[in-house]
Structures are given as C-alpha cells and as structure tokens.
Design an enzyme around this catalytic site. Structure first.
Site, mmCIF file in Angstrom:
data_model
loop_
_atom_site.group_PDB
_atom_site.id
_atom_site.type_symbol
_atom_site.label_atom_id
_atom_site.label_comp_id
_atom_site.label_asym_id
_atom_site.label_seq_id
_atom_site.Cartn_x
_atom_site.Cartn_y
_atom_site.Cartn_z
ATOM 1 N N SER A 76 15.770 -8.474 -1.061
ATOM 2 C CA SER A 76 16.172 -8.385 0.346
ATOM 3 C C SER A 76 14.891 -8.422 1.162
ATOM 4 C CB SER A 76 16.892 -7.051 0.604
ATOM 5 O OG SER A 76 16.915 -6.757 1.993
ATOM 6 N N LYS A 91 14.560 -2.873 -3.934
ATOM 7 C CA LYS A 91 14.364 -4.315 -3.773
ATOM 8 C C LYS A 91 12.890 -4.698 -3.976
ATOM 9 C CE LYS A 91 18.673 -5.339 -2.934
ATOM 10 N NZ LYS A 91 19.450 -6.080 -3.939
ATOM 11 N N TYR A 137 16.825 1.828 -0.715
ATOM 12 C CA TYR A 137 17.182 0.397 -0.795
ATOM 13 C C TYR A 137 15.915 -0.464 -0.828
ATOM 14 C CZ TYR A 137 19.555 -3.992 0.369
ATOM 15 O OH TYR A 137 20.028 -5.282 0.357
ATOM 16 N N ASP A 156 31.402 -7.823 -12.670
ATOM 17 C CA ASP A 156 31.500 -6.985 -11.468
ATOM 18 C C ASP A 156 32.320 -5.732 -11.783
ATOM 19 O OD1 ASP A 156 31.203 -8.023 -8.199
ATOM 20 O OD2 ASP A 156 32.271 -6.154 -8.619
ATOM 21 N N CYS A 179 23.345 -10.440 -8.538
ATOM 22 C CA CYS A 179 23.720 -10.203 -7.129
ATOM 23 C C CYS A 179 24.293 -8.809 -6.902
ATOM 24 C CB CYS A 179 24.768 -11.208 -6.674
ATOM 25 S SG CYS A 179 24.117 -12.819 -6.268
ATOM 26 N N LEU A 210 27.674 -12.761 -1.589
ATOM 27 C CA LEU A 210 26.709 -13.765 -2.049
ATOM 28 C C LEU A 210 26.992 -14.193 -3.484
ATOM 29 C CD1 LEU A 210 23.382 -12.243 -0.575
ATOM 30 C CD2 LEU A 210 25.068 -13.730 0.526
ATOM 31 N N SER A 268 32.291 -10.795 -4.961
ATOM 32 C CA SER A 268 32.255 -10.652 -3.498
ATOM 33 C C SER A 268 30.978 -11.264 -2.924
ATOM 34 C CB SER A 268 32.312 -9.158 -3.150
ATOM 35 O OG SER A 268 32.152 -8.937 -1.766
HETATM 36 N N1 LIG Z 1 24.590 -9.533 2.817
HETATM 37 C C1 LIG Z 1 23.348 -9.428 3.213
HETATM 38 O O1 LIG Z 1 23.032 -9.567 4.387
HETATM 39 C C2 LIG Z 1 22.258 -9.122 2.198
HETATM 40 C C3 LIG Z 1 20.939 -9.152 2.633
HETATM 41 C C4 LIG Z 1 19.929 -8.896 1.731
HETATM 42 C C5 LIG Z 1 20.229 -8.615 0.423
HETATM 43 N N2 LIG Z 1 21.510 -8.584 0.016
HETATM 44 C C6 LIG Z 1 21.768 -8.286 -1.390
HETATM 45 O O2 LIG Z 1 22.605 -9.274 -1.923
HETATM 46 C C7 LIG Z 1 23.403 -8.737 -2.955
HETATM 47 C C8 LIG Z 1 24.855 -9.054 -2.680
HETATM 48 O O3 LIG Z 1 25.213 -8.468 -1.443
HETATM 49 P P1 LIG Z 1 26.576 -8.804 -0.699
HETATM 50 O O4 LIG Z 1 26.299 -8.715 0.755
HETATM 51 O O5 LIG Z 1 27.156 -10.039 -1.259
HETATM 52 O O6 LIG Z 1 27.427 -7.518 -1.097
HETATM 53 P P2 LIG Z 1 28.964 -7.330 -1.509
HETATM 54 O O7 LIG Z 1 29.224 -5.874 -1.346
HETATM 55 O O8 LIG Z 1 29.839 -8.321 -0.813
HETATM 56 O O9 LIG Z 1 28.971 -7.694 -3.064
HETATM 57 C C9 LIG Z 1 28.338 -6.880 -4.003
HETATM 58 C C10 LIG Z 1 29.163 -6.904 -5.269
HETATM 59 O O10 LIG Z 1 28.465 -6.094 -6.239
HETATM 60 C C11 LIG Z 1 29.430 -5.340 -6.947
HETATM 61 N N3 LIG Z 1 28.790 -4.143 -7.513
HETATM 62 C C12 LIG Z 1 28.319 -3.057 -6.854
HETATM 63 N N4 LIG Z 1 27.824 -2.162 -7.721
HETATM 64 C C13 LIG Z 1 27.988 -2.696 -8.960
HETATM 65 C C14 LIG Z 1 27.672 -2.260 -10.269
HETATM 66 N N5 LIG Z 1 27.100 -1.048 -10.494
HETATM 67 N N6 LIG Z 1 27.962 -3.063 -11.311
HETATM 68 C C15 LIG Z 1 28.561 -4.273 -11.103
HETATM 69 N N7 LIG Z 1 28.891 -4.740 -9.884
HETATM 70 C C16 LIG Z 1 28.597 -3.965 -8.824
HETATM 71 C C17 LIG Z 1 30.504 -5.006 -5.928
HETATM 72 O O11 LIG Z 1 31.741 -4.679 -6.563
HETATM 73 C C18 LIG Z 1 30.567 -6.294 -5.133
HETATM 74 O O12 LIG Z 1 31.543 -7.191 -5.660
HETATM 75 C C19 LIG Z 1 23.088 -7.228 -3.008
HETATM 76 O O13 LIG Z 1 22.129 -7.002 -4.010
HETATM 77 C C20 LIG Z 1 22.482 -6.978 -1.638
HETATM 78 O O14 LIG Z 1 21.594 -5.883 -1.659
HETATM 79 C C21 LIG Z 1 22.554 -8.827 0.869
#
Ligand SMILES: NC(=O)c1ccc[n+]([C@@H]2O[C@H](COP(=O)([O-])OP(=O)(O)OC[C@H]3O[C@@H](n4cnc5c(N)ncnc54)[C@H](O)[C@@H]3O)[C@@H](O)[C@H]2O)c1
Length: 255
Positions: A148, A165, A161, A36, A86, A17, A15
C-alpha cells in the site's frame, strides 16, 4: 510468462482487488484458485467462473491453510505458476487512543494477516514452483504481493497497517534474490486509493472528495486497473525485486 493456460492462486480473491485479479486471469485464459476466508463470496465467484476457478477457504495467517491451498491448486489444475497475495485487513487505530494504549493483540493481528499471511503463502507456493519445469525464458513462477502507499506515507491511525505493508515491501528484494536461481520473480504493488467494497460503502460525495486528492487521474482507482498491473507484471520478465506504486501520484497527508 503468459497468463493463458497458467494457474494462479489469489488470496483475498473473493473481493475487491483480488476478485478483479481472479476475473482478469480467467478472462485471459488462465485458471484461478480463490483463497479467502469469505466462503460465501468466494464460492459464488468460483461458480460464476466455472471450470477455470476453484474456491478454497483459507486463513492466510494459518500455516496449514497455506499448504492446503497449494495442494488444492495442484489437485485441481496440476501446477501453480502465479501467486497473488491480496488478502489484507486495515482497521485503523492510534497507538494511544481514548481508552489508553492500543491493545497489543490488535497490532499483532494486522501484522499477522498482512505480513505473516503473505509470507506464509509465498513459502509454500515457491516450494511447489521450484519443482516445476521452467518455460522457454527460464521462468518457474511469479509472485505478486499487495502492499500500500501506506508503506511509505502512513497516516495517523495506521502504525500497524503501515508497518505490515512496509514489511511486505521489505521482503520483496530478499525473496527475489533467493528465488532467482529457480526463475521465480517477486514483485510488489503498492496501490493508492481504489474503489473496493470498503470505499464503496462510503457516500458518493465522500468517494469523490477522496478521488480528487489524486493528482491524475483525479478519481479512485478501479480494481481492474490493479488487475491489469498484475497481468503486466506476469507478462514482463524483467520486472523483479521491485515495489511499484500504482497511485495516480497521490502522497497521503498525515490524516
Ligand atoms: N482498496 C484500496 O484502496 C487499497 C489500497 C492499498 C492497499 N490495499 C490492499 O489491497 C488488498 C486488497 O484490498 P481490498 O480493498 O480489495 O479489500 P477487500 O476487503 O475488498 O478484500 C480483501 C479480501 O481479503 C479477505 N481476507 C481478509 N483476511 C483474510 C485472511 N486472514 N485470510 C484469507 N482472506 C482474508 C477478505 O475476506 C476479502 O475477501 C489488501 O491487502 C489491502 O490492504 C487496498
């Protein structure tokens, strides 16, 4: 290190990023292991990408799952060159809420997935990388973590959180130093606001009002712009031991 013919594990690759990263690795001629918890999305993506991708169900917080993912990558593609962490969760919660102090388990859960989970994959992947032949530049692998901007400007409701991070940012340099003699680089990306499923579920107006808080470009980041950063890091051998903010110059307000 070039992407073509190299093998990357992407946690959270089903999913957002992570998914964008998987797609870009494969588009550039690499192989991707999608690690995942979400088997439905992960298997569908692997099927769509064909021979260049595999899905392995994994909980990054479980030590044996990390071993299984790295083994699966080696069995499917023979080696592991790139790890992109990720997988992450970010349920907001104040230290003291309407019902009193935050249950400690909720704080621990976020640390377990975001910080311990990243380290879990790093320790096993780096051990595998260390045994490989280096390329012409002396590189045996590249490890990329996702922090983040909350590591620096955490908001009210983000103590767990932000701490998780900040922990990822904090381990970047010592790991880069430790792995330097093996030619394994460690770099962390600290994204700002990106349009992934979490924010996609908000109404368009809410998305736009978040987007205009970004100085330039005044919009939410596209997941492929994160993936582009990943491939730039893999490509550039001088990037090491550093956290890169990828945020359009946003600095988050207290709330
Ligand atoms: N989207 C943003 O704006 C943003 C900003 C800063 C940081 N981030 C970081 O980027 C990363 C990805 O975020 P995203 O927005 O793509 O989120 P998302 O929810 O779209 O994807 C996260 C994925 O991680 C998987 N996941 C969750 N817990 C898990 C575990 N214990 N083991 C294996 N897989 C697991 C989920 O099933 C999901 O597919 C995260 O670490 C998030 O903190 C995102």
């Amino acid at each position: 290190m070039q992407i073509k013919d190299h093998v990357g594990i992407v946690t959270g690759g089903a999913s957002g990023l992570g998914e964008a990263t998987v797609r870009r690795l494969v588009a550039q001629g690499g192989k991707a292991v999608i690690a995942d918890m979400n088997a439905q999305r992960g298997e569908a993506l692997a099927k769509e990408l064909g021979d260049a991708a595999r899905f392995v169900r994994c909980d990054v917080g479980v030590d044996t799952d990390a071993v299984a993912v790295v083994q699966a990558a080696q069995e499917a593609f023979g080696r592991i060159d790139i790890l992109v962490n990720c997988a992450g969760i970010g349920t907001p919660a104040k230290a003291v809420g309407k019902d009193g102090p935050l249950p400690l388990a909720q704080f621990e859960k976020i640390i377990k997935v975001n910080l311990v989970g990243s380290f879990n994959l790093i320790r096993v992947a780096a051990a595998a990388m260390q045994g490989q032949q280096p390329n012409d530049l002396g590189e045996r692998g590249v490890i990329i973590n996702t922090a983040s901007v909350a590591a620096y400007d955490g908001q009210i409701g983000q103590p767990a959180y932000a701490a998780s991070k900040a922990g990822v940012v904090g381990m970047t340099l010592p790991l880069a130093r430790e792995f330097a003699r093996f030619g394994i680089r460690v770099v962390t990306i600290a994204p700002g606001l990106f349009l992934t499923p979490l924010l996609e579920s908000l109404p368009k107006e809410a998305q736009d009002s978040l987007g205009v808080q970004v100085p330039f470009p005044p919009r939410l980041g596209k997941p492929d712009e994160f993936a582009q950063m990943v491939t730039s890091i893999v490509d550039n051998v001088m990037l090491n031991g550093e956290t890169i903010r990828l945020d359009g110059a946003i600095r988050m307000a207290p709330k």
